[in-house]
Design a protein around this motif. Sequence first.
Motif, PDB file in Angstrom:
ATOM      1  N   ALA A  25       1.047  -1.318  -0.174  1.00 49.86           N
ATOM      2  CA  ALA A  25       0.118  -0.400   0.026  1.00 49.86           C
ATOM      3  C   ALA A  25       0.956   1.273   0.493  1.00 49.86           C
ATOM      4  O   ALA A  25      -0.011   3.032  -0.787  1.00 49.86           O
ATOM      5  N   ALA A  26       2.068   1.390   0.948  1.00 53.06           N
ATOM      6  CA  ALA A  26       2.694   2.528   1.192  1.00 53.06           C
ATOM      7  C   ALA A  26       3.866   2.354  -0.277  1.00 53.06           C
ATOM      8  O   ALA A  26       3.709   3.462  -0.981  1.00 53.06           O
ATOM      9  N   ARG A  27       3.572   1.842  -1.439  1.00 52.81           N
ATOM     10  CA  ARG A  27       4.591   1.718  -2.757  1.00 52.81           C
ATOM     11  C   ARG A  27       3.883   2.445  -3.467  1.00 52.81           C
ATOM     12  O   ARG A  27       4.578   2.605  -4.583  1.00 52.81           O
ATOM     13  N   HIS A  28       2.521   2.019  -3.598  1.00 51.67           N
ATOM     14  CA  HIS A  28       1.026   2.214  -4.179  1.00 51.67           C
ATOM     15  C   HIS A  28       0.527   3.125  -4.085  1.00 51.67           C
ATOM     16  O   HIS A  28      -0.526   2.843  -4.092  1.00 51.67           O
ATOM     17  N   ALA A 182     -10.599  -9.539 -11.861  1.00 47.72           N
ATOM     18  CA  ALA A 182     -10.057  -9.718 -10.690  1.00 47.72           C
ATOM     19  C   ALA A 182      -8.709 -10.865 -11.066  1.00 47.72           C
ATOM     20  O   ALA A 182      -9.202 -12.331 -11.527  1.00 47.72           O
ATOM     21  N   VAL A 183      -7.481 -10.469 -10.893  1.00 47.20           N
ATOM     22  CA  VAL A 183      -5.996 -11.350 -10.566  1.00 47.20           C
ATOM     23  C   VAL A 183      -5.622 -11.540  -9.897  1.00 47.20           C
ATOM     24  O   VAL A 183      -5.238 -10.476  -9.048  1.00 47.20           O
ATOM     25  N   THR A 184      -5.178 -11.970  -9.408  1.00 43.77           N
ATOM     26  CA  THR A 184      -4.767 -12.857  -7.885  1.00 43.77           C
ATOM     27  C   THR A 184      -3.010 -12.343  -7.792  1.00 43.77           C
ATOM     28  O   THR A 184      -1.898 -12.702  -8.589  1.00 43.77           O
ATOM     29  N   LEU A 185      -2.415 -11.164  -6.752  1.00 40.33           N
ATOM     30  CA  LEU A 185      -1.734 -10.604  -6.708  1.00 40.33           C
ATOM     31  C   LEU A 185      -1.145 -11.891  -5.796  1.00 40.33           C
ATOM     32  O   LEU A 185       0.898 -11.888  -6.029  1.00 40.33           O
ATOM     33  N   ALA A 186      -1.679 -12.210  -5.223  1.00 40.67           N
ATOM     34  CA  ALA A 186      -0.674 -12.980  -3.589  1.00 40.67           C
ATOM     35  C   ALA A 186      -2.183 -13.778  -2.551  1.00 40.67           C
ATOM     36  O   ALA A 186      -2.924 -13.201  -2.713  1.00 40.67           O
ATOM     37  N   SER A 187      -1.871 -14.831  -2.450  1.00 37.87           N
ATOM     38  CA  SER A 187      -2.524 -15.972  -1.961  1.00 37.87           C
ATOM     39  C   SER A 187      -1.621 -16.135  -0.931  1.00 37.87           C
ATOM     40  O   SER A 187      -1.030 -17.237  -1.039  1.00 37.87           O
ATOM     41  N   GLY A 188      -1.969 -16.285   0.380  1.00 38.16           N
ATOM     42  CA  GLY A 188      -1.688 -17.127   1.746  1.00 38.16           C
ATOM     43  C   GLY A 188      -0.143 -16.595   2.094  1.00 38.16           C
ATOM     44  O   GLY A 188       0.178 -15.819   3.591  1.00 38.16           O
ATOM     45  N   ASN A 189       1.459 -16.122   1.005  1.00 37.00           N
ATOM     46  CA  ASN A 189       2.410 -15.726   1.727  1.00 37.00           C
ATOM     47  C   ASN A 189       2.785 -15.173   0.654  1.00 37.00           C
ATOM     48  O   ASN A 189       3.019 -15.747  -0.664  1.00 37.00           O
ATOM     49  N   ALA A 190       3.183 -14.329   0.635  1.00 35.33           N
ATOM     50  CA  ALA A 190       4.450 -13.498  -0.509  1.00 35.33           C
ATOM     51  C   ALA A 190       5.032 -12.326   0.245  1.00 35.33           C
ATOM     52  O   ALA A 190       4.622 -11.674   0.672  1.00 35.33           O
ATOM     53  N   THR A 191       6.445 -12.078  -0.617  1.00 35.31           N
ATOM     54  CA  THR A 191       6.873 -10.629  -0.050  1.00 35.31           C
ATOM     55  C   THR A 191       6.016  -9.177  -1.236  1.00 35.31           C
ATOM     56  O   THR A 191       5.570  -9.953  -1.416  1.00 35.31           O
ATOM     57  N   VAL A 195       5.068  -9.200  -5.250  1.00 38.02           N
ATOM     58  CA  VAL A 195       3.394  -8.538  -5.424  1.00 38.02           C
ATOM     59  C   VAL A 195       3.598  -8.049  -6.712  1.00 38.02           C
ATOM     60  O   VAL A 195       3.341  -7.570  -7.598  1.00 38.02           O
ATOM     61  N   ASP A 196       4.535  -6.159  -6.380  1.00 36.29           N
ATOM     62  CA  ASP A 196       5.005  -5.766  -7.008  1.00 36.29           C
ATOM     63  C   ASP A 196       5.781  -6.576  -8.634  1.00 36.29           C
ATOM     64  O   ASP A 196       5.480  -5.572  -9.662  1.00 36.29           O
ATOM     65  N   GLN A 197       6.285  -7.609  -8.415  1.00 34.54           N
ATOM     66  CA  GLN A 197       7.051  -7.645  -9.826  1.00 34.54           C
ATOM     67  C   GLN A 197       5.524  -8.603 -10.819  1.00 34.54           C
ATOM     68  O   GLN A 197       5.565  -7.906 -11.815  1.00 34.54           O
ATOM     69  N   ARG A 198       4.458  -9.153 -10.138  1.00 30.15           N
ATOM     70  CA  ARG A 198       3.744  -9.357 -10.829  1.00 30.15           C
ATOM     71  C   ARG A 198       2.080  -8.006 -11.192  1.00 30.15           C
ATOM     72  O   ARG A 198       1.966  -8.460 -11.762  1.00 30.15           O
ATOM     73  N   LEU A 199       2.407  -7.212  -9.559  1.00 25.22           N
ATOM     74  CA  LEU A 199       1.527  -6.297 -10.992  1.00 25.22           C
ATOM     75  C   LEU A 199       1.975  -5.443 -11.611  1.00 25.22           C
ATOM     76  O   LEU A 199       2.002  -5.277 -12.710  1.00 25.22           O
ATOM     77  N   SER A 200       3.441  -5.582 -11.337  1.00 26.76           N
ATOM     78  CA  SER A 200       4.034  -4.767 -13.006  1.00 26.76           C
ATOM     79  C   SER A 200       3.774  -5.669 -14.381  1.00 26.76           C
ATOM     80  O   SER A 200       3.136  -5.620 -15.164  1.00 26.76           O
ATOM     81  N   ALA A 201       4.173  -7.016 -14.413  1.00 23.35           N
ATOM     82  CA  ALA A 201       3.644  -7.487 -14.994  1.00 23.35           C
ATOM     83  C   ALA A 201       2.132  -7.854 -15.903  1.00 23.35           C
ATOM     84  O   ALA A 201       1.792  -7.012 -17.215  1.00 23.35           O
ATOM     85  N   ARG A 203       0.065  -5.115 -15.656  1.00 16.82           N
ATOM     86  CA  ARG A 203      -0.033  -3.668 -15.837  1.00 16.82           C
ATOM     87  C   ARG A 203       0.630  -3.081 -17.909  1.00 16.82           C
ATOM     88  O   ARG A 203       0.178  -2.900 -18.224  1.00 16.82           O
ATOM     89  N   ALA A 204       1.554  -3.683 -17.491  1.00 10.67           N
ATOM     90  CA  ALA A 204       3.107  -4.673 -18.827  1.00 10.67           C
ATOM     91  C   ALA A 204       1.434  -4.906 -19.820  1.00 10.67           C
ATOM     92  O   ALA A 204       1.621  -4.936 -20.621  1.00 10.67           O
ATOM     93  N   GLY A 205       0.902  -5.887 -19.068  1.00 11.58           N
ATOM     94  CA  GLY A 205       0.434  -6.421 -20.215  1.00 11.58           C
ATOM     95  C   GLY A 205      -1.471  -5.894 -20.667  1.00 11.58           C
ATOM     96  O   GLY A 205      -1.528  -6.007 -21.612  1.00 11.58           O
ATOM     97  N   ASN A 206      -1.783  -5.106 -19.733  1.00  8.77           N
ATOM     98  CA  ASN A 206      -2.476  -4.260 -20.299  1.00  8.77           C
ATOM     99  C   ASN A 206      -2.035  -3.306 -20.822  1.00  8.77           C
ATOM    100  O   ASN A 206      -3.219  -2.877 -21.984  1.00  8.77           O
ATOM    101  N   ALA A 207      -1.129  -2.876 -21.035  1.00  6.76           N
ATOM    102  CA  ALA A 207      -1.226  -1.673 -21.766  1.00  6.76           C
ATOM    103  C   ALA A 207      -0.131  -2.384 -23.244  1.00  6.76           C
ATOM    104  O   ALA A 207      -0.334  -0.970 -24.315  1.00  6.76           O
ATOM    105  N   SER A 208      -0.369  -3.584 -23.515  1.00  9.61           N
ATOM    106  CA  SER A 208       0.280  -4.105 -24.620  1.00  9.61           C
ATOM    107  C   SER A 208      -1.120  -4.255 -25.778  1.00  9.61           C
ATOM    108  O   SER A 208      -2.513  -4.475 -24.924  1.00  9.61           O
TER     109      SER A 208
END
Length: 208
Positions: A25-28, A182-191, A195-201, A203-208
């Motif tokens: 939340a702080a990063r985004h 809805a796209v899952t960014l994390a379930s159970g545990n993640a750093t 999460v940032d890597q999945r969110l960036s991917a 966003r990149a997919g949505n932009a293409s």
Amino acid sequence: MKLVYVFDAYCGWSHGFSRTMRDVAARHPDLPVEAVSGGLFTGARRVPIREFGYVQGTNARISELTGAEFGEGYQRLIADGSFVMDSEAAARGVAALRQAAPEHAVELAAALQRAFYVDGHSLSEPETYRRLAEDAGLNADALVAAFEAPAARASAEADFRRAAELGVAAFPTLLAVADDRAVTLASGNATADEVDQRLSALRAGNAS
């Protein structure tokens, strides 16, 4: 796009994920976050904690993976096994906190979990919310009144339905939601980095 954080205040894995969620939340700050209570311990699952024999082992695993603290107050609260985790009451608390300070929903959700898992306060007790309000600089009387109001119960039930509609069956789950997709960014545990890597991917997919 917004983030939807589906968790349960009485879920140890959600407690472990709270640091990651705060970091994300702080990063985004551009992404609004909807905090939704999942309803883990309701109905037939609302039983004394002794009936969940795996609790201590699971907590040790959560602490090992996430660094989450399970404090002495919590250990004392559950020591005789009679404590009942009531997710409906906790969800009413989340609803009251969300109403009081919607822009701080993530931080207040984490504080609620610390109240239980570190300090050993029941999330069914109005006094717990009075303490939380005082610590967060909120109006304590207003927060307690909101926790006890019928509207909080309705909000809790609405949260449980929202989680089900999103197809979330495990807590915590972090979703990115845009245009009813809805796209899952994390379930159970993640750093937060994962999460940032999945969110960036995404966003990149949505932009293409």
